[in-house]
Write a protein that holds these residues in place. Structure first.
Motif, PDB file in Angstrom:
ATOM      1  N   ARG B 110       9.975  44.724 -16.781  1.00 10.27           N
ATOM      2  CA  ARG B 110      10.587  43.621 -17.517  1.00 10.27           C
ATOM      3  C   ARG B 110       9.529  42.729 -18.174  1.00 10.27           C
ATOM      4  NH1 ARG B 110      15.150  39.649 -15.109  1.00 10.27           N
ATOM      5  NH2 ARG B 110      13.532  39.228 -13.603  1.00 10.27           N
ATOM      6  N   PHE B 128      14.920  49.563 -11.561  1.00 12.75           N
ATOM      7  CA  PHE B 128      16.125  49.440 -10.745  1.00 12.75           C
ATOM      8  C   PHE B 128      17.353  50.061 -11.401  1.00 12.75           C
ATOM      9  CE2 PHE B 128      13.609  45.453 -10.254  1.00 12.75           C
ATOM     10  CZ  PHE B 128      12.875  45.902  -9.166  1.00 12.75           C
ATOM     11  N   ALA B 209      11.311  52.358  -9.964  1.00  9.15           N
ATOM     12  CA  ALA B 209      12.767  52.234 -10.055  1.00  9.15           C
ATOM     13  C   ALA B 209      13.363  51.544  -8.837  1.00  9.15           C
ATOM     14  CB  ALA B 209      13.390  53.610 -10.235  1.00  9.15           C
ATOM     15  N   GLY B 210      12.550  51.319  -7.800  1.00  8.71           N
ATOM     16  CA  GLY B 210      13.080  50.678  -6.613  1.00  8.71           C
ATOM     17  C   GLY B 210      13.916  51.633  -5.787  1.00  8.71           C
ATOM     18  N   ASN B 211      14.679  51.058  -4.880  1.00  6.35           N
ATOM     19  CA  ASN B 211      15.390  51.868  -3.896  1.00  6.35           C
ATOM     20  C   ASN B 211      16.748  51.236  -3.645  1.00  6.35           C
ATOM     21  OD1 ASN B 211      15.948  53.541  -1.628  1.00  6.35           O
ATOM     22  ND2 ASN B 211      15.148  51.945  -0.284  1.00  6.35           N
ATOM     23  N   TYR B 212      17.791  51.773  -4.270  1.00  3.01           N
ATOM     24  CA  TYR B 212      19.125  51.269  -3.976  1.00  3.01           C
ATOM     25  C   TYR B 212      20.100  52.441  -3.955  1.00  3.01           C
ATOM     26  CZ  TYR B 212      22.859  47.920  -3.497  1.00  3.01           C
ATOM     27  OH  TYR B 212      23.906  47.199  -2.995  1.00  3.01           O
ATOM     28  N   THR B 216      19.353  54.224  -7.468  1.00  8.62           N
ATOM     29  CA  THR B 216      17.984  54.725  -7.587  1.00  8.62           C
ATOM     30  C   THR B 216      17.501  55.450  -6.334  1.00  8.62           C
ATOM     31  OG1 THR B 216      17.061  52.639  -6.824  1.00  8.62           O
ATOM     32  CG2 THR B 216      17.324  52.899  -9.193  1.00  8.62           C
ATOM     33  N   GLN B 225      13.414  56.380   3.873  1.00  7.71           N
ATOM     34  CA  GLN B 225      14.042  55.210   4.476  1.00  7.71           C
ATOM     35  C   GLN B 225      14.673  55.545   5.826  1.00  7.71           C
ATOM     36  OE1 GLN B 225      15.972  52.515   1.968  1.00  7.71           O
ATOM     37  NE2 GLN B 225      17.501  51.906   3.488  1.00  7.71           N
TER      38      GLN B 225
ATOM     39  N   LYS C 139      18.429  39.246 -10.928  1.00 11.22           N
ATOM     40  CA  LYS C 139      17.988  40.399 -10.140  1.00 11.22           C
ATOM     41  C   LYS C 139      17.349  39.941  -8.836  1.00 11.22           C
ATOM     42  CE  LYS C 139      17.691  43.859 -13.570  1.00 11.22           C
ATOM     43  NZ  LYS C 139      17.360  44.004 -14.923  1.00 11.22           N
ATOM     44  N   THR C 165      24.269  40.900  -4.240  1.00 15.96           N
ATOM     45  CA  THR C 165      24.051  42.336  -4.498  1.00 15.96           C
ATOM     46  C   THR C 165      22.633  42.533  -5.003  1.00 15.96           C
ATOM     47  OG1 THR C 165      26.351  42.457  -5.142  1.00 15.96           O
ATOM     48  CG2 THR C 165      24.986  44.367  -5.645  1.00 15.96           C
ATOM     49  N   PRO C 166      21.778  43.095  -4.170  1.00 13.30           N
ATOM     50  CA  PRO C 166      20.396  43.296  -4.602  1.00 13.30           C
ATOM     51  C   PRO C 166      20.300  44.479  -5.571  1.00 13.30           C
ATOM     52  CG  PRO C 166      20.704  44.242  -2.440  1.00 13.30           C
ATOM     53  CD  PRO C 166      22.009  43.596  -2.815  1.00 13.30           C
ATOM     54  N   VAL C 167      19.219  44.521  -6.355  1.00 15.36           N
ATOM     55  CA  VAL C 167      18.999  45.688  -7.215  1.00 15.36           C
ATOM     56  C   VAL C 167      18.138  46.719  -6.492  1.00 15.36           C
ATOM     57  CG1 VAL C 167      19.276  44.510  -9.413  1.00 15.36           C
ATOM     58  CG2 VAL C 167      17.013  44.604  -8.348  1.00 15.36           C
ATOM     59  N   THR C 168      17.448  46.288  -5.447  1.00 12.95           N
ATOM     60  CA  THR C 168      16.597  47.237  -4.736  1.00 12.95           C
ATOM     61  C   THR C 168      16.403  46.814  -3.289  1.00 12.95           C
ATOM     62  OG1 THR C 168      14.450  48.348  -4.714  1.00 12.95           O
ATOM     63  CG2 THR C 168      14.477  46.085  -5.528  1.00 12.95           C
ATOM     64  N   LEU C 169      16.226  47.812  -2.426  1.00 12.36           N
ATOM     65  CA  LEU C 169      15.948  47.562  -1.018  1.00 12.36           C
ATOM     66  C   LEU C 169      14.533  48.063  -0.751  1.00 12.36           C
ATOM     67  CD1 LEU C 169      19.378  48.836   0.342  1.00 12.36           C
ATOM     68  CD2 LEU C 169      18.688  46.473  -0.046  1.00 12.36           C
TER      69      LEU C 169
END
Lengths: 346, 261, 255
Positions: B110, B128, B209-212, B216, B225, C139, C165-169
Motif C-alpha cells: 500500500r 491481504f 499476502a498475509g494469512n487469513y 490468503t 499455522q 485494515k 474482522t482482520p485482514v490477516t492473522l
C-alpha cells in the motif's frame, strides 16, 4: 532472353567472403555447384532474405529486393532436410504458404490438394511428416514451395537426404516439375549428376567466387579448375602452349592434336590413360614413368592414382589390372594418345 | 542387461534416493489414519486446498502469459544487456522467498513504489487479497517457466521459423503457428514446474499476502499455522493432503502431456 | 557416556537445591562462580528487546557464559522444544504455551503484558479504541490465535462485543507490528512493550478491554537443559531486581 533474376550477392560472414553474380532467365534452371564450404547455401540464404547482403544488388522481375523481408519476397525454398513442420499434416504444410498469403482455409486446402496430386501424393495429405518416406517428404517440400507461386524457386541440395534408389526416381520427377515451373530456378548442389540432369546451365563456385559457368557440354569438355576437372572426371593440367605441345611447370610436356598458344589447359579422361609394365614403344604418344599410389573401385572399373612428374588418374578394367599386379609402390609406365587429349586457351 | 553399476556411483545414488524419500516416510509414519477422513472434511482444510489449487493455477496462467514471450525474447532476439536480463530472471530462484515477499511489499504494497499509485489511482491494494497470493506465487514461480521455455526454444530448430518466413509468414504468425506448437512440450513441462512451485509457495505469500483463512491462507500456510498451534497431527494431515494432491496431479499431467510425441 | 549423564543429573539437583535454599538475584549467581558455557534461551518474540539487553548484562556479570536467544512466537517455540530443539530456558508469553511443553519444570511468572492498538505515527485514522477498528476500508492485523497475542486479542475483542474482522492473522506479534510500520494495515493489536520498542514508528492507543486479557509470562529451566547451571543463573537474573527494572522500563508490568 532477359534475366528474371539479376543478382550480385556480396555477403561477409566472419572470415568468409561471398561475391557472386547470378542471372537466371524465366523458365531457366541454374545449378550452383561447388565443394562444401564454397558459399552455395550462403548465396541461397541471401536470395531468400535469410542472410543480409553486404553489397551488390538483387533484382527479381524488376523489383529491388534488398530491403524486402523474407516473408514478402516472391521466393519459394526447398530446404536441404525439407523442414516440413512436424506438427502439421502434409496437406497443412502445403496450405501453410497460401494461408499466410491471405487465402481462406478452404481455398488454401484446395490449392494444397491440387499440388499434392501433382506430386503424386493425393492420398497422403493427412499424414504427418514423420510418417512420410524420404522421397515423399521431398515431394511435399517441393509442393509447399511451389504452392505460393514463387517467381524464383530455390532448392538446397534437394536430393542429398535420399538413398541412391529413391534419388534416381525423384531426380527424374523433379526434372519434370522444374521444367514446368515458369519462373526462375536456382539449384544448389555439390553433386555433378544432379546439376547435369536438372539444370540448363551450371555456375561453379569455389571459396565464394564463381570459377566457371556455362552449359554442361562446355564445362565437362573444358574444365578450368582442379575441382571442376575432378567433378567431371578429367585429368587437368595448366601450362604454356606452343602449337601441339604444352609445357607444364617443371619442364614436363604433353602433346595434343589441338593447337594452342600461350596460357593453356590440357585435359584428358582417365579412360584415355593406358598402363604398361614396361616402357611402351611405337607410335608417337605421351609416355612417362609413374609409381602407383592408390587403387579404388570406380563403377565396374578400377581408378588408379599414379605419382610421377605429373599426378594422373587412370581407369582400367579388372582384367587389365590382373595382368599388372597393382600394389602400392609398383613402378609402371603411362601412355596417353595425343588424339585423346584436349588443349585449350586458359 | 547384466552391466555392472560401479559402486562409487551406486552408493551415493542409493543414499540420495533414501535422503529424498525418508522424510516422506516419516510423514506417512506419523499420519493419524483413523481421524484422517474427519480431518479431510474440515471446512478450513477444504477451504485452504481450494484456495491453493485456485491460486497456483491462476499464477501458472499469469506466468504463461508473461513468461513465454519473455523466454522467446531471450532465446530469439539479440539485444544489449541480454545476459544481464537472463541473470536477473534467475534472482527469484536464489532469493529466499521471504525476501521476495518483503520486496513485493516495498514495490506493490500500500506504501510501495507502484502499490501507492495503484491505491490512490484505482483504489487497488494487493496485500491481504487472493490476487496478492497469485502475485507472490507468480513471482517465485515465473523463473522456472522462463528457464524451461527458453531451454525448449533454444533446443528447437530455428530453421523451421526461417522456412515459415519464406512461405510468407510474419514473425508473429510464425510464433503462433510454428514456434509455439514446436515447443509445446517444453512449455507444458515449464507450466507444470511453475504450478508445482506456486502450490508449495510459503515465504513470499505469508509476507506479502498475509494469512487469513479463505482469502490468503493457502495449504502451506495452513500447515505452518497448524504446526504452530501445537497440533502436530493436524499439520501432518494437511501435509499429506498437499503431498497426495500434488503427486496425483503431476502424475496425471505427466502421462497426458509430458511424454514424448 | 553414562557417567557424564549421571554427573549432569547430579549437578542439576545440586543447583536446584541451591536455588531453593539460597537467595535469588545476581549476588547469588555471582557467588556460585562455577557457572560457565553457553546458555540457549527460547523466548517469546515480545521479549526480543528486553531479553537482548538482559542477556548482555548477564554476560558481563558472568564471564565465561554465552547467552544465545531464539525469539519467535511462543507456540512455535513450544513445538520446537517438544520436537527436541536444544533449549536450556523457555520464556513464554502465555501459560498455555508453557503448559504445552512436556519438559517444563515448575515455571515462575516473571512479568505480565497488556495489549494496545498500534497505529501509524500521529494516528492518522483517529483510532481511540476497539470500536474504531470496524470502519469500512480499515485494515487490521491480529496475531493468529495460536500465539498468545492472538489469544489475548480474541479475549479482549470478545469482551468488548465489537466485531473486528482482520485482514490477516500474523504468526507472531513482531510480524503484526511490522505490517503497521510498513503501512500495509491501519492498526494491529500488539503488546504494549512491542509498541513501545517501536515508538519511533508507531503510536500506541490504550484501550480498557485490554485489562481483561492480561498475559502472564512464565519462565522455566527446562529439565532437558544441557547447561542447567547457566540456565538457572540466567532465570535468577531475570527474576532479580535488576531484571525486573529492565523489563518494566520496556513496558512490562511486574507480576
Amino acid at each position: 532472353m532477359t534475366a528474371l533474376l539479376d543478382a550480385h550477392l556480396v555477403v561477409n560472414r566472419d572470415a568468409f567472403h561471398l561475391d557472386v553474380v547470378l542471372r537466371i532467365a524465366p523458365g531457366e534452371t541454374v545449378a550452383l555447384l561447388g565443394p562444401n564450404g564454397a558459399g552455395k547455401t550462403t548465396a541461397l540464404r541471401a536470395l531468400a532474405g535469410l542472410a543480409p547482403l553486404a553489397g551488390g544488388h538483387l533484382r527479381l522481375d524488376g523489383e529491388d529486393l534488398r530491403r524486402v523481408p523474407p516473408e514478402k519476397r516472391p521466393i519459394g525454398v526447398v530446404f536441404q532436410d525439407y523442414l516440413l513442420f512436424p506438427h502439421l499434416s502434409a496437406r497443412d504444410n502445403v496450405a501453410f504458404g497460401p494461408r499466410r498469403h491471405g487465402m481462406d482455409r478452404r481455398s488454401a486446402h484446395a490449392v494444397a490438394d491440387r499440388w499434392l496430386e501433382r506430386v503424386g501424393l493425393a492420398d497422403h495429405g493427412r499424414r504427418k511428416p514423420r510418417n512420410l518416406s524420404g522421397g515423399q517428404a521431398q515431394r511435399v517440400a517441393l509442393a509447399r514451395a511451389l504452392a505460393v507461386d514463387p517467381v524464383l524457386l530455390l532448392l538446397d541440395e534437394p536430393l542429398a537426404a535420399l538413398d541412391a534408389r529413391t534419388r534416381l526416381e525423384t531426380r527424374g520427377e523433379l526434372r519434370r516439375h522444374l521444367a514446368a515451373h515458369p519462373g526462375a530456378t536456382l539449384l544448389v548442389t555439390h553433386d555433378p549428376l544432379d546439376a547435369l540432369v536438372l539444370a540448363d546451365r551450371l555456375v561453379i563456385v569455389e571459396q565464394g567466387r564463381v570459377v566457371q559457368e556455362g552449359d554442361a557440354v562446355t564445362i565437362t569438355a573444358r574444365p578450368r579448375t582442379d575441382y571442376v576437372a575432378r567433378l567431371v572426371g578429367l585429368n587437368l593440367y595448366r601450362g604454356h602452349g606452343a602449337g601441339h605441345v604444352v609445357s607444364l611447370p617443371g619442364g614436363f610436356t604433353l602433346t595434343s592434336t589441338d593447337t594452342v598458344h600461350g596460357d593453356a589447359f590440357v585435359a584428358f579422361s582417365p579412360a584415355a590413360v593406358a598402363l604398361h609394365a614396361h616402357r611402351p614403344d611405337g607410335s608417337p604418344r605421351n609416355t612417362w614413368p609413374v609409381v602407383l599410389d592408390d587403387v579404388q573401385h570406380h563403377g565396374d572399373n578400377l581408378r588408379v592414382r599414379l605419382d610421377g612428374p605429373i599426378s594422373v588418374a587412370a581407369d582400367i578394367t579388372p582384367a587389365a589390372a590382373a595382368q599388372l599386379d597393382l600394389s602400392p609402390g609398383r613402378e609402371l609406365w603411362v601412355a596417353v594418345k595425343a588424339t585423346e587429349t584436349r588443349a585449350y586457351q586458359a | 542387461m547384466t552391466k555392472r553399476v560401479p559402486v562409487p556411483l551406486l552408493v551415493p545414488a542409493v543414499l540420495g534416493l533414501i535422503f529424498l524419500i525418508l522424510p516422506l516416510v516419516g510423514l506417512l509414519a506419523r499420519t493419524p489414519w483413523a481421524t484422517l477422513p474427519a480431518r479431510l472434511a474440515e471446512p478450513r482444510v477444504v477451504e485452504a486446498l481450494r484456495l491453493s489449487l485456485l491460486t497456483s493455477s491462476l499464477a501458472t496462467v499469469l506466468c504463461l502469459l508473461l513468461g513465454v514471450p519473455l523466454a522467446w525474447l531471450l532465446a530469439r532476439v539479440e539485444f544489449p544487456g541480454r545476459r544481464l536480463v537472463r541473470a536477473l530472471i534467475t534472482v527469484p530462484l536464489v532469493l529466499p522467498p521471504v525476501v521476495g515477499g518483503i520486496a513485493l511489499l516495498l514495490a506493490l504494497g500500500r506504501r510501495g513504489l507502484v502499490g501507492q499509485w495503484l491505491d490512490t489511482t484505482f483504489g487497488i491494494t494487493l496485500p491481504f487479497t487472493t490476487a496478492g497470493v497469485v502475485i507472490a506465487e507468480s513471482f517465485v514461480a515465473l523463473p522456472f517457466l522462463v528457464i524451461a521455455v527458453e531451454g525448449a526454444l533454444r533446443g528447437a530448430d530455428s530453421r523451421y521459423e526461417e522456412a515459415a518466413a519464406t512461405l510468407g509468414s510474419t514473425r508473429w504468425t510464425t510464433f503462433t503457428h510454428v514456434t509455439l506448437p514446436l515447443v509445446a512440450p517444453g512449455i507444458a513441462a515449464g507450466a507444470v514446474l511453475c504450478w508445482a512451485r506456486a502450490l508449495g509457495e510459503f515465504g513470499a505469500t505469508i509476507t506479502f499476502a498475509g494469512n487469513y483463512p479463505g482469502v490468503t491462507q493457502t495449504m502451506p500456510l495452513a500447515v505452518y499455522q497448524t504446526m504452530e498451534s501445537g497440533d502436530l497431527e493436524g499439520a501432518v494431515v494437511l501435509s499429506l493432503i498437499l503431498l497426495v494432491v500434488s503427486v496425483a496431479i503431476l502424475a496425471g499431467l505427466r502421462d497426458r502431456w509430458l511424454t514424448a510425441p | 557416556m553414562r557417567i557424564r549423564i549421571a554427573a549432569t543429573i547430579g549437578l542439576t539437583s545440586l543447583i536446584v537445591l541451591a536455588g531453593c535454599g539460597g537467595g535469588t538475584g545476581p549476588a547469588a549467581a555471582e557467588k556460585s562462580g562455577s557457572v560457565t558455557g553457553p546458555v540457549t534461551v527460547f523466548a517469546a518474540a515480545s521479549l526480543t528487546e528486553s531479553f537482548t539487553t538482559l542477556g548482555k548484562r548477564f554476560e558481563s556479570t558472568h564471564p565465561g557464559v554465552e547467552v544465545t536467544f531464539n525469539f519467535a512466537g511462543s507456540s512455535a517455540l513450544a513445538t520446537q522444544i517438544n520436537e527436541g530443539a536444544p533449549a536450556d530456558v523457555f520464556a513464554s508469553a502465555s501459560p498455555k504455551n508453557m503448559a504445552a511443553v512436556a519438559d517444563a519444570g515448575t515455571p515462575a511468572t516473571f512479568v505480565r503484558n497488556q495489549l494496545v492498538i498500534a497505529v501509524a505515527k500521529g494516528n492518522p485514522k483517529g483510532i481511540t479504541g476497539l470500536s474504531g477498528l470496524t470502519g469500512p476500508g480499515l485494515k487490521v492485523a491480529l496475531c493468529a490465535e495460536a500465539v498468545p497475542c492472538g489469544a489475548a486479542a480474541r479475549t479482549a475483542i470478545d469482551a468488548s462485543g465489537v466485531k473486528v474482522t482482520p485482514v490477516t492473522l500474523e504468526q507472531d506479534v513482531k510480524a503484526a507490528l511490522s505490517k503497521v510500520r510498513l503501512g500495509e494495515v491501519d492498526a494491529a493489536l500488539v503488546y504494549r512493550t512491542d509498541a513501545k520498542a517501536s515508538a519511533a514508528a508507531v503510536d500506541a492507543v490504550e484501550f480498557p478491554e485490554s485489562a481483561k486479557a492480561v498475559n502472564d509470562y512464565p519462565i522455566v529451566v527446562l529439565t532437558t537443559a544441557k547447561n542447567p547451571g547457566g540456565a538457572r543463573a540466567f532465570v535468577d537474573y531475570v527474576l532479580s531486581a535488576d531484571g525486573v527494572r529492565v523489563l518494566t522500563e520496556a513496558g512490562f508490568q511486574a507480576p
